[in-house]
Design an enzyme around this catalytic site. Sequence first.
Site, PDB file in Angstrom:
ATOM      1  N   LYS A  43      -1.509 -14.581 -23.234  1.00  0.00           N
ATOM      2  CA  LYS A  43      -2.133 -14.847 -24.531  1.00  0.00           C
ATOM      3  C   LYS A  43      -1.050 -15.268 -25.501  1.00  0.00           C
ATOM      4  CE  LYS A  43      -6.424 -14.329 -26.105  1.00  0.00           C
ATOM      5  NZ  LYS A  43      -7.626 -14.313 -25.245  1.00  0.00           N
TER       6      LYS A  43
HETATM    7  N1  GLU Z   1      -9.525 -17.348 -25.216  1.00  0.00           N
HETATM    8  C1  GLU Z   1     -10.500 -17.273 -24.189  1.00  0.00           C
HETATM    9  C2  GLU Z   1     -10.552 -15.864 -23.604  1.00  0.00           C
HETATM   10  O1  GLU Z   1     -10.182 -14.926 -24.258  1.00  0.00           O
HETATM   11  C3  GLU Z   1     -10.360 -18.356 -23.137  1.00  0.00           C
HETATM   12  C4  GLU Z   1      -9.073 -18.367 -22.377  1.00  0.00           C
HETATM   13  C5  GLU Z   1      -8.905 -19.579 -21.481  1.00  0.00           C
HETATM   14  O2  GLU Z   1      -9.819 -20.375 -21.369  1.00  0.00           O
HETATM   15  O3  GLU Z   1      -7.822 -19.693 -20.902  1.00  0.00           O
HETATM   16  O4  GLU Z   1     -11.043 -15.641 -22.534  1.00  0.00           O
END
Ligand code: GLU
Length: 424
Positions: free
Chosen positions: A113
Amino acid sequence: MSKAIVSSLYDSEVFKMACRQFDKAADAINLPDALRDRTKYPRRCLAVALPVKRADGSVTVFEGYRVQHNLSTGPSKGGIRFHQHVTLGEVAALAMWMSWKCSLVGLPYGGAKGGVIVDPNQLTENELEHLSRRYMQEMVNFIGPHTDVPAPDVGTNEKIMGWMMDTYSNHVGHVVPAVVTGKPISLGGSQGRREATGAGVAYLVKKYLEDLKIPITKATVAIQGFGNVGSETALALAGYGAKIIAISDYTGGIHNPKGIDLKKALTYVQYQKVLRDFDGGEPISNETLLELKCTVLVPAALERVITEKNASKLRCRLLAEAANGPTTNAADRIIEDRGDIELIPDVLCNSGGVVVSYFEWLQNLSSFYWGRDEVITKLFAILDKAKDSVEYQMRKFKFSRRLAALTLGIQRVADAKQSRGLFP
Ligand code: GLU
């Protein structure tokens, strides 16, 4: 007896919450000591200073992070958050949840993240572009289609992913669409990615209502958060025939027992940016929204909004965690003890987004693009399989649904680490 020797780098309530969830799951599956800390702690992180020239000529330095929690099963995957309350600990917790989520739904990814401490609404479009490009520029050696693949999260969108992809591509000298997902279609984005998280949430809600023998056309829904995930969930559920009786964003909410006119709300937000003063119902606070009587409650905003203070006051039958980490561990225990609410845990509930990100990455790597129907059919097939495995795990071990989902996700990551061995 193994013992982690770690600093307080990630120290925060939300990181502690993710760690406690891990510990509980690790106990439940008797994860050997030698594997525990290896599986639990983030592999690495990068913190960067991001100077941006402002419209008035001054320079502001923003702070950004990327935490790569696990890279044992493939490149790490996860969004980048632009929000004024981002902390390194929060990003680490979100990275950890990405690991379990990708593992649970069977994607060949680890979890990561990113985040920047910024309120994107306070920046001009130019400033936002400079910040996004600078973030990617600083991450160039840390990110890549086979290393770590970012995507949108709270406060970021397709346009930002496009700038980031362009920055990375300029750096390496050729187009690399697979370096980020959630891009505009014109840059190799996937059909269906924008609506994927909401479509997945709505699909799972429909499936769980079927299990509960509640016709979706009789269901009422309250949704906290009207960004990409909240609004797409609302549209998809309304498409299935459910009545959306409340929506909200950080400026407050709207309650209308007759059903909210979503088209009107979306047009309003397109021009006004926020829901404040939208006249489609009675104004309510975010706190009141969570306590409304409804069939389905969908927290689709930030972490830790359902706590020990309001968990006993919820009046929904199904709690669908579209946000990551919306329910604290204390609230979880209260909900479990109550026994009258079915909970779809975040790592399952909102996994549609990363599943279609995976499809986007596959399409980019093969330069072969799929139609929307193919994307959605494949998405629902993966969600069905993940739901079935969670239900099986739940029944087999008499686990809560969250514990079932987390143990499945964690076990697969631990197995991969075990099989790879410890280097050197
Ligand atoms: N931000 C989204 C999540 O928390 C998508 C992450 C992604 O598609 O890599 O799952």
